[in-house]
Design a protein around this motif. Structure first.
Motif, PDB file in Angstrom:
ATOM      1  N   GLU A   1     -31.522  13.484 -21.435  1.00 47.50           N
ATOM      2  CA  GLU A   1     -31.568  14.527 -20.384  1.00 47.50           C
ATOM      3  C   GLU A   1     -32.603  14.004 -19.042  1.00 47.50           C
ATOM      4  OE1 GLU A   1     -31.362  18.538 -21.165  1.00 47.50           O
ATOM      5  OE2 GLU A   1     -31.784  18.205 -23.481  1.00 47.50           O
TER       6      GLU A   1
ATOM      7  N   ALA B   1     -31.907  13.849 -15.249  1.00 51.13           N
ATOM      8  CA  ALA B   1     -32.786  14.850 -14.222  1.00 51.13           C
ATOM      9  C   ALA B   1     -33.311  13.785 -13.218  1.00 51.13           C
ATOM     10  CB  ALA B   1     -34.155  15.285 -14.791  1.00 51.13           C
TER      11      ALA B   1
ATOM     12  N   TYR C   1     -30.298  13.582 -10.563  1.00 51.06           N
ATOM     13  CA  TYR C   1     -30.165  14.746  -9.727  1.00 51.06           C
ATOM     14  C   TYR C   1     -31.047  14.741  -8.643  1.00 51.06           C
ATOM     15  CZ  TYR C   1     -26.169  17.143 -12.437  1.00 51.06           C
ATOM     16  OH  TYR C   1     -25.245  17.469 -13.158  1.00 51.06           O
TER      17      TYR C   1
ATOM     18  N   THR D   1     -27.969  20.877  -9.351  1.00 46.95           N
ATOM     19  CA  THR D   1     -27.974  20.886 -10.707  1.00 46.95           C
ATOM     20  C   THR D   1     -26.721  21.593 -11.490  1.00 46.95           C
ATOM     21  OG1 THR D   1     -29.733  22.621 -10.963  1.00 46.95           O
ATOM     22  CG2 THR D   1     -30.504  20.318 -11.031  1.00 46.95           C
TER      23      THR D   1
ATOM     24  N   SER E   1     -27.148  19.523 -19.238  1.00 48.62           N
ATOM     25  CA  SER E   1     -27.522  19.134 -18.191  1.00 48.62           C
ATOM     26  C   SER E   1     -26.753  17.988 -17.508  1.00 48.62           C
ATOM     27  CB  SER E   1     -29.093  18.541 -18.152  1.00 48.62           C
ATOM     28  OG  SER E   1     -29.176  17.860 -18.892  1.00 48.62           O
TER      29      SER E   1
ATOM     30  N   GLY F   1     -24.437  22.175 -16.682  1.00 48.16           N
ATOM     31  CA  GLY F   1     -24.547  23.471 -17.319  1.00 48.16           C
ATOM     32  C   GLY F   1     -23.123  23.751 -17.974  1.00 48.16           C
TER      33      GLY F   1
END
Ligand code: TXA
Ligand code: MG
Length: 313
Positions: free
Chosen positions: A41, A45, A48, A55, A105, A109
């Motif tokens: 994860e 992140a 992104y 996101t 993620s 989502g």
């Protein structure tokens, strides 16, 4: 760091960067991607953030072969098998419900995951070395023109990341995205034509212009130069007389412009050079880019989709 040639050594180093939670850029047959470990994860992140990507825009997980789908998705049907047998490895992305082990993620989502098995030897060698799925959007800032050479990626992100240079991309535009969650639905037109898909699995719905909630990456202005860009008919193109403008033509013949990029008349050849031409046009230092709209026959639909989005406000 920066651009490296494909070699066993670069694959080993790149796989280590991925295992350490880093990002690696690499060529695929469609466009260059910026990849990370699908199951990490923090790494997700970072991608992104690097791309400044909303996101809620999910990423595609890249796999080496169809057996890797087990750890990623449910609902693999006979039609999915037909698609994979016919078009993998290649420019087709299949969306299905995701397994628990995939972080939400990594999928914007959503409860679904997009999966693609690429054919490019660089992507395949990296997947072989990493031995686990790599989530990778196109290696450009969100909304900007997708990269089709290592140099384009360097222009987007500088030299902070490893970029494995597999040469110019063979296809030049992104994969076709099809949802197989319910009935087959194309969410993004792409390198693989709708006809080829219909010939393989039968009826397919196309939902690329409306109801885009299912694929947020297709919602907004996209694939776009920084320069104001307009799509024109051949007749409108022939009237252009403006030295502060560059033209991207097929048959049109503007009266006067700073530069004319004469494009191939075949859709596949056009797609292959589209993004590099848009980048060159964007760097020409003019106030406007004008593009001749190709005739909307089936082979051109994916190209026209990209042109419409890159010209939208
Ligand atoms: O050819 C390609 O597909 C390239 C190369 C690098 O593989 N990748 C690419 O990724 O174009 P990206 O992130 O630029 O575009 C992914 C597209 C977006 O339109 C996104 O919304 C859609 O796939 N997508 C991803 N996951 C999805 C999901 N779970 N449901 C619906 N659409 C999804
Ligand atoms: Mg993209």
């Amino acid at each position: 760091m920066g651009i490296v040639s494909p070699s066993q050594e670069s694959y080993v180093l790149a796989a280590k960067e991925l295992r350490d939670g880093g990002m690696v850029c690499f060529s695929t047959e469609t466009v260059y991607g910026v990849g990370c470990d699908t199951f990490n994860e923090q790494a997700i992140a970072k991608v992104y953030k690097l791309k400044n990507r909303p996101t809620n825009n999910p990423m595609i997980a890249h796999i080496l072969d169809v057996s890797w789908t087990n750890q990623l998705c449910f609902g693999w049907s006979d039609s999915c098998n037909l698609l994979a047998t016919s078009f993998w490895p290649g420019p087709l992305t299949i969306v299905l419900p995701k397994t628990e082990s995939v972080p939400k993620s990594a999928c914007g989502g959503f409860d679904t995951i997009a999966i693609r098995c690429p054919s490019h030897p660089v992507t395949r060698a990296l997947l072989t070395e990493f031995d686990s799925p790599i989530s990778a959007p196109s290696a450009n800032k969100s909304g900007h023109i997708s990269p089709t050479t290592a140099r384009h990626v360097q222009d987007e992100f500088g030299d902070s990341l490893t970029i494995i240079d597999g040469g110019p991309c063979e296809k030049g535009i992104e994969s076709t995205v099809i949802s197989m969650v319910n009935h087959p639905t194309i969410l993004r037109l792409g390198s693989l034509s709708v006809e080829e898909i219909r010939n393989t699995i039968g009826a397919v719905e196309i939902k690329t212009n409306v109801a885009q909630q299912n694929s947020p990456g297709t919602l907004m202005r996209h694939y776009a130069p920084n320069t104001k860009t307009n799509l024109l008919s051949k007749e409108e193109m022939d009237l252009i007389s403006d030295l502060d403008c560059v033209a991207i033509t097929i048959q049109g013949n503007p009266v006067l412009t700073k530069q004319v990029f004469q494009m191939p008349s075949g859709a596949q050849e056009y797609a292959k050079v589209l993004y590099s031409t848009l980048r060159e046009a964007d760097n020409a230092g003019v106030s406007r880019i004008v593009i001749e709209r190709p005739c909307a026959t089936p082979p051109w639909l994916a190209v026209i989709d990209r042109l419409d989005r890159c010209c939208s406000d």
